[in-house]
Design a protein around this motif. Sequence first.
Motif, PDB file in Angstrom:
ATOM      1  N   HIS A 167       0.280   2.465   9.716  1.00  0.00           N
ATOM      2  CA  HIS A 167      -0.294   1.575   8.701  1.00  0.00           C
ATOM      3  C   HIS A 167      -1.268   0.576   9.316  1.00  0.00           C
ATOM      4  CE1 HIS A 167       2.329   3.504   5.857  1.00  0.00           C
ATOM      5  NE2 HIS A 167       3.272   3.406   6.779  1.00  0.00           N
ATOM      6  N   CYS A 181      -2.730   4.765   0.512  1.00  0.00           N
ATOM      7  CA  CYS A 181      -1.521   5.052   1.290  1.00  0.00           C
ATOM      8  C   CYS A 181      -0.263   4.818   0.445  1.00  0.00           C
ATOM      9  CB  CYS A 181      -1.498   4.145   2.512  1.00  0.00           C
ATOM     10  SG  CYS A 181      -0.127   4.441   3.627  1.00  0.00           S
ATOM     11  N   CYS A 183       2.065   3.066   1.192  1.00  0.00           N
ATOM     12  CA  CYS A 183       2.405   1.645   1.297  1.00  0.00           C
ATOM     13  C   CYS A 183       1.498   0.793   0.415  1.00  0.00           C
ATOM     14  CB  CYS A 183       2.324   1.175   2.747  1.00  0.00           C
ATOM     15  SG  CYS A 183       0.648   0.781   3.320  1.00  0.00           S
ATOM     16  N   CYS A 188      -5.159   3.154   5.603  1.00  0.00           N
ATOM     17  CA  CYS A 188      -4.201   3.195   6.712  1.00  0.00           C
ATOM     18  C   CYS A 188      -4.465   4.409   7.600  1.00  0.00           C
ATOM     19  CB  CYS A 188      -2.775   3.268   6.182  1.00  0.00           C
ATOM     20  SG  CYS A 188      -2.224   1.761   5.378  1.00  0.00           S
TER      21      CYS A 188
END
Length: 322
Positions: A167, A181, A183, A188
Motif C-alpha cells: 500500500h 485498491c 484499501c 497503491c
Amino acid sequence: MRAGRPVVAVDVGGTLTKTALVDGRGEVLEVRSEPTVLRSATGLLDQLALAVADLAAAHAEGHPDAVPAAVGVHVPGLVDDARGTVLLAENLGLRDVPLRDQLAARTGLPVSLGNDARGAGTAEFRMGAARGARTAVVISIGTGIGGAVFVDGRLHDGDGFGCELGHMPVLVPGRRAPVVCACGGPSCLEQWASAGGIARSYARVTGRPAHGAREVFDAARAGDDDAARVVGDGLDALALAVAQLATVLAPEVVVIAGGLSRAGAELFDPLHERLEQLLTFHRRPRLVPARFGDGAGVIASALRADELLEQLVLPLQQGPSS
Ligand SMILES: [Zn+2]
C-alpha cells in the motif's frame, strides 16, 4: 533447522490454510491443507483448533516426542503481534479478533500470532536469501503485496501497521492506476505490481480475462503489446517502490518473494535497469529471489512457535531470584 520441542505451524491463507506438525529436530511430520473458513471468527477458530487437535492425535501414538508444545500462526492482514489481535484481514473477512488468546484457550497450548508477509520475511532474514544482512527488505508478491523491513537486525513492526509495502502510494509517470485498491487507495503498489493487480490490469485494458500474472508475462513475451505495457507498468511501480526504500533505509539486500520471484531474469533484469535509472548516490541493494517457496508460510510459523517457546523457557531457566 532447530533442536527444540514439537510445534504446530499454521499458515492461514485467503484460499487455503496449511497446518503442519514439526518435530523437535525441525522435521515436518505432516502438512494438511484445507479451504479457509472465511468471514467468521468463530468458524475459523473452530477450524484451526480442530486441525491442531487432529494433527496431534494422528502422531501421538508411537511418537511420544511429537506432542506439540506451542502453535505458531500467520494470517494475511494487519496484525498487532504484541496483543495477538487481527486488526483487519480483508481477505479473511475479519476485524478486531483476539485470535491468539482465543486459539490458546481452545487448544490449551501457547499461541503466537503474526502477519504472514512479516513472518515469511523473517524466515528469509534468519535462514534464507537475506541471511547475514543487517538491513534488508523482503517484498512478497502474490495476490497482493506484503513486506518485511529489517533495520539493524530487527524487524520493524509499527504496532502492526508497519511493512505494508503493498500500500505504498506510487505514481507511475504518465499512467493512472487501473483500479482503486481494496484499501481504498488511489494508486497503491499492489494495484500495479502484484500478481492479482497485473492480471486485473490486463483484463481491464483488453477486455480479456487473464488467469494470473504468469499468463500476462507469457503474452508479453509472445509479442502482445497490451501485455507488455501492463508488465512494464508493474515493473515501473516496483522499481519506484524499491528506489524509495533504498533512499530511506539503504538496505543491503532486497528479496523478492512469492510466485513472481520465480520469473527469474525476466523480472530481475528489467527491474535492475529501471532502478539504475532512478538511483544516483544511493547504496545499491542486491536484488535477489527468495530462498523459500510455497513452504515459506509453514517454516515461518514453526519459527514463530519456536520463538514463543524460547520466551516461555527463559524465565524458568533464570529461576527465582534469591
Ligand atoms: Zn492499498
